[in-house]
Design a protein around this motif. Sequence first.
Motif, mmCIF file in Angstrom:
data_model
loop_
_atom_site.group_PDB
_atom_site.id
_atom_site.type_symbol
_atom_site.label_atom_id
_atom_site.label_comp_id
_atom_site.label_asym_id
_atom_site.label_seq_id
_atom_site.Cartn_x
_atom_site.Cartn_y
_atom_site.Cartn_z
ATOM 1 N N ILE A 253 0.869 -1.193 0.000
ATOM 2 C CA ILE A 253 0.000 0.000 0.000
ATOM 3 C C ILE A 253 0.899 1.234 0.000
ATOM 4 O O ILE A 253 1.787 1.351 0.848
ATOM 5 C CB ILE A 253 -0.934 0.010 1.231
ATOM 6 C CG1 ILE A 253 -1.799 -1.257 1.231
ATOM 7 C CG2 ILE A 253 -1.820 1.256 1.224
ATOM 8 C CD1 ILE A 253 -2.703 -1.411 2.459
ATOM 9 N N THR A 254 0.681 2.122 -0.957
ATOM 10 C CA THR A 254 1.598 3.263 -1.137
ATOM 11 C C THR A 254 0.829 4.568 -1.341
ATOM 12 O O THR A 254 -0.316 4.548 -1.784
ATOM 13 C CB THR A 254 2.489 3.027 -2.374
ATOM 14 O OG1 THR A 254 1.640 2.745 -3.495
ATOM 15 C CG2 THR A 254 3.459 1.887 -2.165
ATOM 16 N N TRP B 205 0.410 8.806 -2.756
ATOM 17 C CA TRP B 205 0.375 9.529 -4.027
ATOM 18 C C TRP B 205 1.569 10.444 -4.236
ATOM 19 O O TRP B 205 1.758 10.983 -5.308
ATOM 20 C CB TRP B 205 -0.883 10.414 -4.044
ATOM 21 C CG TRP B 205 -0.999 11.166 -2.733
ATOM 22 C CD1 TRP B 205 -1.710 10.771 -1.632
ATOM 23 C CD2 TRP B 205 -0.292 12.355 -2.340
ATOM 24 N NE1 TRP B 205 -1.498 11.649 -0.585
ATOM 25 C CE2 TRP B 205 -0.636 12.634 -0.993
ATOM 26 C CE3 TRP B 205 0.587 13.223 -2.999
ATOM 27 C CZ2 TRP B 205 -0.130 13.729 -0.297
ATOM 28 C CZ3 TRP B 205 1.097 14.310 -2.291
ATOM 29 C CH2 TRP B 205 0.733 14.558 -0.971
ATOM 30 N N ASN B 206 2.393 10.704 -3.205
ATOM 31 C CA ASN B 206 3.401 11.766 -3.358
ATOM 32 C C ASN B 206 4.530 11.376 -4.309
ATOM 33 O O ASN B 206 5.141 12.240 -4.923
ATOM 34 C CB ASN B 206 3.928 12.265 -1.998
ATOM 35 C CG ASN B 206 4.597 11.193 -1.194
ATOM 36 O OD1 ASN B 206 4.440 10.005 -1.462
ATOM 37 N ND2 ASN B 206 5.357 11.585 -0.197
ATOM 38 N N MET C 71 7.291 5.083 -4.947
ATOM 39 C CA MET C 71 6.866 4.380 -3.736
ATOM 40 C C MET C 71 6.510 2.926 -4.068
ATOM 41 O O MET C 71 6.703 2.025 -3.245
ATOM 42 C CB MET C 71 5.649 5.076 -3.098
ATOM 43 C CG MET C 71 5.926 6.441 -2.513
ATOM 44 S SD MET C 71 7.111 6.441 -1.159
ATOM 45 C CE MET C 71 8.575 6.951 -1.998
ATOM 46 N N ARG D 37 9.831 0.848 -5.184
ATOM 47 C CA ARG D 37 10.697 0.608 -4.028
ATOM 48 C C ARG D 37 10.244 -0.633 -3.261
ATOM 49 O O ARG D 37 11.010 -1.248 -2.533
ATOM 50 C CB ARG D 37 10.668 1.849 -3.125
ATOM 51 C CG ARG D 37 11.841 1.991 -2.225
ATOM 52 C CD ARG D 37 11.969 3.397 -1.698
ATOM 53 N NE ARG D 37 10.970 3.714 -0.695
ATOM 54 C CZ ARG D 37 10.977 4.857 0.002
ATOM 55 N NH1 ARG D 37 11.890 5.769 -0.226
ATOM 56 N NH2 ARG D 37 10.052 5.091 0.897
ATOM 57 N N GLY E 294 4.896 8.628 8.650
ATOM 58 C CA GLY E 294 5.134 10.064 8.537
ATOM 59 C C GLY E 294 6.423 10.522 9.218
ATOM 60 O O GLY E 294 7.010 9.821 10.038
ATOM 61 N N CYS F 3 7.992 12.655 2.727
ATOM 62 C CA CYS F 3 8.054 12.266 4.139
ATOM 63 C C CYS F 3 9.375 12.675 4.774
ATOM 64 O O CYS F 3 9.469 12.778 5.989
ATOM 65 C CB CYS F 3 7.852 10.768 4.258
ATOM 66 S SG CYS F 3 9.003 9.871 3.221
ATOM 67 N N GLU G 252 3.637 17.202 11.258
ATOM 68 C CA GLU G 252 4.135 17.267 9.879
ATOM 69 C C GLU G 252 3.189 18.152 9.054
ATOM 70 O O GLU G 252 1.985 17.907 9.025
ATOM 71 C CB GLU G 252 4.129 15.829 9.350
ATOM 72 C CG GLU G 252 4.595 15.626 7.956
ATOM 73 C CD GLU G 252 4.408 14.157 7.511
ATOM 74 O OE1 GLU G 252 3.386 13.511 7.853
ATOM 75 O OE2 GLU G 252 5.300 13.673 6.785
HETATM 76 P P1 NAD Z 1 -2.439 7.985 3.960
HETATM 77 O O1 NAD Z 1 -1.994 7.170 5.118
HETATM 78 O O2 NAD Z 1 -3.731 8.692 4.047
HETATM 79 O O3 NAD Z 1 -2.491 7.091 2.638
HETATM 80 C C1 NAD Z 1 -1.438 6.221 2.257
HETATM 81 C C2 NAD Z 1 -2.020 5.056 1.502
HETATM 82 O O4 NAD Z 1 -2.873 4.334 2.369
HETATM 83 C C3 NAD Z 1 -2.872 5.448 0.289
HETATM 84 O O5 NAD Z 1 -2.705 4.487 -0.720
HETATM 85 C C4 NAD Z 1 -4.275 5.369 0.841
HETATM 86 O O6 NAD Z 1 -5.229 5.122 -0.159
HETATM 87 C C5 NAD Z 1 -4.141 4.189 1.768
HETATM 88 N N1 NAD Z 1 -5.138 4.097 2.834
HETATM 89 C C6 NAD Z 1 -5.742 5.080 3.517
HETATM 90 N N2 NAD Z 1 -6.622 4.554 4.400
HETATM 91 C C7 NAD Z 1 -6.551 3.204 4.278
HETATM 92 C C8 NAD Z 1 -7.182 2.093 4.904
HETATM 93 N N3 NAD Z 1 -8.100 2.262 5.862
HETATM 94 N N4 NAD Z 1 -6.849 0.852 4.504
HETATM 95 C C9 NAD Z 1 -5.924 0.676 3.542
HETATM 96 N N5 NAD Z 1 -5.293 1.659 2.898
HETATM 97 C C10 NAD Z 1 -5.595 2.917 3.282
HETATM 98 O O7 NAD Z 1 -1.242 8.991 3.676
HETATM 99 P P2 NAD Z 1 -1.217 10.215 2.675
HETATM 100 O O8 NAD Z 1 -1.674 11.413 3.411
HETATM 101 O O9 NAD Z 1 -1.862 9.878 1.392
HETATM 102 O O10 NAD Z 1 0.353 10.278 2.428
HETATM 103 C C11 NAD Z 1 1.170 11.136 3.094
HETATM 104 C C12 NAD Z 1 1.770 10.482 4.332
HETATM 105 O O11 NAD Z 1 2.631 9.422 3.928
HETATM 106 C C13 NAD Z 1 2.633 11.433 5.105
HETATM 107 O O12 NAD Z 1 2.432 11.264 6.472
HETATM 108 C C14 NAD Z 1 4.057 11.010 4.716
HETATM 109 O O13 NAD Z 1 5.040 11.360 5.655
HETATM 110 C C15 NAD Z 1 3.896 9.546 4.558
HETATM 111 N N6 NAD Z 1 4.952 9.020 3.712
HETATM 112 C C16 NAD Z 1 5.901 8.242 4.285
HETATM 113 C C17 NAD Z 1 6.953 7.753 3.517
HETATM 114 C C18 NAD Z 1 8.039 6.926 4.125
HETATM 115 O O14 NAD Z 1 8.792 6.299 3.377
HETATM 116 N N7 NAD Z 1 8.180 6.867 5.432
HETATM 117 C C19 NAD Z 1 6.995 8.036 2.149
HETATM 118 C C20 NAD Z 1 5.991 8.826 1.599
HETATM 119 C C21 NAD Z 1 4.965 9.296 2.403
#
Ligand code: NAD
Length: 413
Positions: A79-80, A82-83, A88, A91, A185, A218, A316
């Motif tokens: 699960i990844t 959009w950024n 993502m 990787r 995050g 992130c 964040e």
């Molecule tokens: P998010 O957690 O809302 O969404 C991430 C993914 O999870 C998306 O594909 C989304 O559709 C899915 N998702 C959401 N709710 C779900 C559920 N109940 N069940 C299954 N999947 C679900 O995060 P976001 O706001 O879209 O992304 C930004 C966040 O991601 C920031 O906090 C950022 O720091 C973090 N991030 C972390 C890394 C890392 O490598 N540590 C990399 C990129 C982004």
Amino acid sequence: MLRRWYQLMVDNADDLATLVTWENGKPLADAKGEVMYAASFFEWFSEEAPRIYGDTIPSSVPGNRIITLREPVGVCGLITPWNFPAAMITRKIGPALAAGCTVVAKSPGETPFTANALAELAHRAGIPKGVVNIVTADKNVAEVGEILTTHPDIRKVSFTGSTNVGKLLMKQASSTVKKVSWELGGNAPFIVFDDTKDIDAAVAGAIASKFRSSGQTCVCANRIYVQKNIYDEFVAKFTEKVKGFKLGPGFEDGITHGPVIHSRAIDKVEQHVRDAESKGARVTVGGKRATELGDNFYHPTVLAYMTKDMQLASEETFGPVAGLFPFETEEEVIKLANKAEVGLAGYFFSSDVKRCFRVAEALEVGMVGINTGLISDVASPFGGVKQSGFGREGSKYGIEEFIVTKSVTFGGI
Ligand code: NAD
């Protein structure tokens, strides 16, 4: 096959970058950079696959011999966010396939098309049907997420996203005791010590770290701490650089920074700016929506004279807002930096080699950048500590997340 997939990504980089910009909004040059970075995970892990070595282990029992087998964990649910619509995903898929696993990847609701294009290239690379599976989800994301984290055939879940969703999915994955890795995050501190010989380089590093993808990575610097002696000079130079940005749609020539992903993201940015202002911070540039460009644009913003009681200090922002905090001593700034509940990346600029070791060791994060604002590299282990998660992506460690070690004992020898 992975190597062929890599080559197909390189050959189709312009088209893939167009898709990334179209659905994510980032400037086309950044999107092209992302696609090449994304492809590098297939190349790297195609080369890492032949190095999945086991061990021969001397046994404490006479007549016994022990070896280890290194086996793929099984079907992986991925699960990844959009950024980075391409990077993502690659990787995770790169090391999973290299380890011999098959994957079911849920693409982000905001950016599903890049994932589909990658799957088409997998097909062209000769990867058999059923090995790489992409599932799209939007309003039903919780339902799809529940299946991926609880289905008994799925042995491993690798999630990148917010800490809150990560906590929920971790609970779900515990029901069948899956192997998990979590990239969550961040709230990266970026520290500039006054022994830094090159303040311009520190400004450039902080700009690169803070404003890449309009602050939506992130590992973006979220809290920029600058030592008092050089604070005013740093604020002035940093502000000048931000004034030079060109905000706009990613396809237009000369655009340096694009929109943020959706209106919820703008609301959070606005909230952090207004909160800081109301508690005494000063906006030196930006500080407002760019409604003339569209709903999702916010002027790149610099906030000076930040203090620790402001929301941005503990949350964040994930947007184009740089908060500059003055500090006095190394001890004080390490305490402030480590106050966050998360610990993904941390950066600092210093020309004192002893301090470089001291501070790198003291920061409670998974990744440290010294005298640089950019740390993402396929060769370097990527991941966090504390509530930023666990597990590593990229590097020789990335493949371990998708392997189980089985010991085999031969008796009676
Ligand atoms: P998010 O957690 O809302 O969404 C991430 C993914 O999870 C998306 O594909 C989304 O559709 C899915 N998702 C959401 N709710 C779900 C559920 N109940 N069940 C299954 N999947 C679900 O995060 P976001 O706001 O879209 O992304 C930004 C966040 O991601 C920031 O906090 C950022 O720091 C973090 N991030 C972390 C890394 C890392 O490598 N540590 C990399 C990129 C982004």
